[in-house]
Enzyme design. Sequence first.
Site, PDB file in Angstrom:
ATOM      1  N   GLY A 148     -29.759  -7.795 -10.993  1.00 39.01           N
ATOM      2  CA  GLY A 148     -30.874  -8.124 -11.887  1.00 39.01           C
ATOM      3  C   GLY A 148     -31.267  -6.960 -12.787  1.00 39.01           C
ATOM      4  O   GLY A 148     -31.464  -7.109 -13.992  1.00 39.01           O
ATOM      5  N   ARG A 149     -31.350  -5.758 -12.211  1.00 37.61           N
ATOM      6  CA  ARG A 149     -31.808  -4.593 -13.000  1.00 37.61           C
ATOM      7  C   ARG A 149     -30.726  -4.077 -13.934  1.00 37.61           C
ATOM      8  O   ARG A 149     -30.962  -3.151 -14.709  1.00 37.61           O
ATOM      9  CB  ARG A 149     -32.309  -3.505 -12.052  1.00 37.61           C
ATOM     10  CG  ARG A 149     -31.365  -3.153 -10.915  1.00 37.61           C
ATOM     11  CD  ARG A 149     -32.100  -2.393  -9.818  1.00 37.61           C
ATOM     12  NE  ARG A 149     -31.275  -2.058  -8.665  1.00 37.61           N
ATOM     13  CZ  ARG A 149     -31.104  -2.860  -7.610  1.00 37.61           C
ATOM     14  NH1 ARG A 149     -31.648  -4.066  -7.584  1.00 37.61           N
ATOM     15  NH2 ARG A 149     -30.380  -2.465  -6.577  1.00 37.61           N
ATOM     16  N   HIS A 165     -52.265  13.377 -22.784  1.00 37.98           N
ATOM     17  CA  HIS A 165     -53.724  13.322 -22.676  1.00 37.98           C
ATOM     18  C   HIS A 165     -54.165  12.607 -21.405  1.00 37.98           C
ATOM     19  O   HIS A 165     -55.319  12.203 -21.293  1.00 37.98           O
ATOM     20  CB  HIS A 165     -54.312  12.651 -23.924  1.00 37.98           C
ATOM     21  CG  HIS A 165     -54.033  13.445 -25.165  1.00 37.98           C
ATOM     22  ND1 HIS A 165     -54.848  14.470 -25.580  1.00 37.98           N
ATOM     23  CD2 HIS A 165     -52.999  13.405 -26.031  1.00 37.98           C
ATOM     24  CE1 HIS A 165     -54.328  15.010 -26.684  1.00 37.98           C
ATOM     25  NE2 HIS A 165     -53.208  14.387 -26.974  1.00 37.98           N
ATOM     26  N   LYS A 186     -41.743 -10.756   0.495  1.00 33.05           N
ATOM     27  CA  LYS A 186     -41.545 -12.131   0.004  1.00 33.05           C
ATOM     28  C   LYS A 186     -41.648 -13.129   1.150  1.00 33.05           C
ATOM     29  O   LYS A 186     -42.277 -14.177   1.034  1.00 33.05           O
ATOM     30  CB  LYS A 186     -40.144 -12.277  -0.625  1.00 33.05           C
ATOM     31  CG  LYS A 186     -39.986 -11.682  -2.000  1.00 33.05           C
ATOM     32  CD  LYS A 186     -38.608 -12.094  -2.538  1.00 33.05           C
ATOM     33  CE  LYS A 186     -38.157 -11.209  -3.675  1.00 33.05           C
ATOM     34  NZ  LYS A 186     -36.787 -11.431  -4.094  1.00 33.05           N
ATOM     35  N   GLU A 237     -42.486 -16.517  -8.435  1.00 30.60           N
ATOM     36  CA  GLU A 237     -43.322 -16.258  -9.619  1.00 30.60           C
ATOM     37  C   GLU A 237     -42.751 -16.986 -10.838  1.00 30.60           C
ATOM     38  O   GLU A 237     -43.481 -17.594 -11.630  1.00 30.60           O
ATOM     39  CB  GLU A 237     -43.387 -14.750  -9.914  1.00 30.60           C
ATOM     40  CG  GLU A 237     -44.102 -13.925  -8.864  1.00 30.60           C
ATOM     41  CD  GLU A 237     -43.207 -13.479  -7.704  1.00 30.60           C
ATOM     42  OE1 GLU A 237     -42.102 -14.049  -7.540  1.00 30.60           O
ATOM     43  OE2 GLU A 237     -43.625 -12.585  -6.958  1.00 30.60           O
ATOM     44  N   LYS A 260     -31.894 -14.969 -12.091  1.00 26.74           N
ATOM     45  CA  LYS A 260     -30.542 -14.947 -11.532  1.00 26.74           C
ATOM     46  C   LYS A 260     -30.401 -16.035 -10.469  1.00 26.74           C
ATOM     47  O   LYS A 260     -29.431 -16.767 -10.436  1.00 26.74           O
ATOM     48  CB  LYS A 260     -30.260 -13.550 -10.958  1.00 26.74           C
ATOM     49  CG  LYS A 260     -28.891 -13.408 -10.373  1.00 26.74           C
ATOM     50  CD  LYS A 260     -28.613 -11.973  -9.958  1.00 26.74           C
ATOM     51  CE  LYS A 260     -27.327 -11.905  -9.147  1.00 26.74           C
ATOM     52  NZ  LYS A 260     -27.015 -10.556  -8.689  1.00 26.74           N
ATOM     53  N   GLU A 294     -35.482   0.680  -7.239  1.00 24.65           N
ATOM     54  CA  GLU A 294     -34.907  -0.454  -6.494  1.00 24.65           C
ATOM     55  C   GLU A 294     -33.465  -0.134  -6.090  1.00 24.65           C
ATOM     56  O   GLU A 294     -32.954  -0.646  -5.104  1.00 24.65           O
ATOM     57  CB  GLU A 294     -34.964  -1.743  -7.334  1.00 24.65           C
ATOM     58  CG  GLU A 294     -34.942  -2.999  -6.481  1.00 24.65           C
ATOM     59  CD  GLU A 294     -35.158  -4.288  -7.264  1.00 24.65           C
ATOM     60  OE1 GLU A 294     -34.325  -4.617  -8.125  1.00 24.65           O
ATOM     61  OE2 GLU A 294     -36.147  -4.993  -7.002  1.00 24.65           O
TER      62      GLU A 294
HETATM   63  O1  F6P Z   1     -37.606  -9.101  -5.918  1.00 24.51           O
HETATM   64  C1  F6P Z   1     -36.678  -8.285  -6.548  1.00 24.51           C
HETATM   65  C2  F6P Z   1     -35.688  -9.064  -7.365  1.00 24.51           C
HETATM   66  O2  F6P Z   1     -34.749  -9.637  -6.535  1.00 24.51           O
HETATM   67  C3  F6P Z   1     -35.045  -8.170  -8.407  1.00 24.51           C
HETATM   68  O3  F6P Z   1     -33.973  -7.471  -7.935  1.00 24.51           O
HETATM   69  C4  F6P Z   1     -34.749  -9.149  -9.482  1.00 24.51           C
HETATM   70  O4  F6P Z   1     -34.505  -8.512 -10.709  1.00 24.51           O
HETATM   71  C5  F6P Z   1     -35.993  -9.991  -9.463  1.00 24.51           C
HETATM   72  O5  F6P Z   1     -36.327 -10.096  -8.105  1.00 24.51           O
HETATM   73  C6  F6P Z   1     -35.900 -11.344 -10.101  1.00 24.51           C
HETATM   74  O6  F6P Z   1     -34.929 -12.141  -9.503  1.00 24.51           O
HETATM   75  P1  F6P Z   1     -34.371 -13.423 -10.239  1.00 24.51           P
HETATM   76  O7  F6P Z   1     -33.737 -12.993 -11.525  1.00 24.51           O
HETATM   77  O8  F6P Z   1     -33.386 -14.025  -9.283  1.00 24.51           O
HETATM   78  O9  F6P Z   1     -35.532 -14.353 -10.502  1.00 24.51           O
END
Ligand code: F6P
Length: 545
Positions: A268-269, A385, A503, A214, A208, A354
């Site tokens: 995002g979610r 199990h 972060k 990452e 987003k 979240e």
């Molecule tokens: O760190 C949490 C978050 O902000 C989530 O809410 C989001 O889905 C994810 O990181 C990834 O963010 P982006 O889509 O901006 O890379």
Amino acid sequence: MNSSSLTALPAWQALKAHAAALAGQHMRELFAADPDRFARLSFSFGPVRADYSKNRVTLETISLLAELARVRGVEEGRAAMFAGARINTTENRAVLHVALRNREERPMMVDGVDVMPEVRATRARLRTFSDDVRQGRWRGATGKVLRHIVNIGIGGSHLGPMFVADAMKDLQSPEMTVAFVSNPDRAQLDDALAKIDPAETLFIICSKTFTTAETTLNADAARAWLTARLGETAVAKHFAAVSTNVEAAKTFGIHPDAVFPMWDWVGGRYSVWSAIGLSVILVCGYDAFDQLLAGAEAMDRHFETASLEQNLPVILALIGVWYADFFDAPAVAVMPYDYRLKLFPFHLQQLDMESNGKGVTKEGAKVETQTGPIIFGGGGADSQHSFFQLLHQSPRLIPCDFIIALKGADGAGPSRDLLMANCLAQTEALLKGRTAADLASTPESLRPHREFTGNRPSNTLLLDELTPYVLGMLIALYEHKVFVQGLIWGVNSFDQWGVELGKELAKSLMPALRDKPAAAEGLLKARDSSTAGLALAYLQAKAQQ
Ligand code: F6P
């Protein structure tokens, strides 16, 4: 929205008294007293049947909880979301993922502007792009058809599409593969790339913000892997991106026709319904994705229009609040018995925790009650199990959601019979338990070990069949459930400030971790001795490599 003290409300106090009155009652008695309990406390909406009769509730409980929802402004909150109001107050954003599955001509407004023309245009571009890739009109730099899709993203840009692609695996094109890379540990990307031909690979960078550390790291590594093999110019043919930050995606070198927008009114979610679903669309085809949207849209209409007492997401939300706040239940376990739904608990963890893992109300006051529960779970058969022991006999009360489709890979064949038998048996065991009287022939010393208290609640969702349509309904059902709970607790379900501090600290640690141990010592001085000590241990190990 009623912002006065939640626990001081007459509706809350009435529930407290009602919980005390019900406390001594075993569900066995509730079932014995009412032969129609299942009919009364279950609900069908299209291909989804929800049985909530195996809960420590009566019709009175539901109506008291619905009253609480009413005074907490659930109806107004629901209307505000569909009207595009900026209900995500701390980020000053509308919350309009429902627009993404609005397939009617109905306008959806944010600040007086209908967002649907842009949504429709993006859907049309997704259809064209995915058809072009699938039918070999958009090819790789060497002219080969692109058949390996690698989605790079994290959080909502990963969990939703990964879950949906896996759930719709039977619809995936047999010529194509799809992999999901989220973890900056290079091992995950290496695994994804190990057996695929770069000339046939399409990377989708889903982010987003396009700034997530990452994802940026993995995107750069993927790019280096590709260009080392096919040259710099290959990027334009082998990368697509989905982001609100369209310019950053273009700067990365992605062809404008392969950059798809997102909007700040999509969390995002809640984004799998947007172009974030591109990996699903590529491997399953746009029509299957459209069915996913159609199922979610049906759930949206139900949620938007049904009365609180006859509203599936609302009922599930109310039951969740009941246990979290009146029974001190710390968690909810979610067990899909369909193998294709095994990743659902991971998606739900982000969706629920979240959203509602919050400690302050929308107004910034400390919450007075428990908020979102810990969500855990796994495929039902496997979980039986492993952690089911705790569900049955631990002193903790863990309400459960069981999910199963009436038909599976072998229709209603023998494997479904066994799954269904186990799913129903588990809910029955949780409900009934086993008393000392049932253990008359068991040696006395073993009886306490073999006794089950029962009276442990569960919901069962029976799905006709796991189609994309039903899957869409299921995900939207939980989205709205989480929203309703957030409204009752008075929290903002759409921000996620709790992930920011880690972060920031990681960012500030990076210069030290990249430095020589001696220099790093200075940089780590201001930190606590544990963090500094561990960082130095890492640096010393690194220096010896
Ligand atoms: O760190 C949490 C978050 O902000 C989530 O809410 C989001 O889905 C994810 O990181 C990834 O963010 P982006 O889509 O901006 O890379």
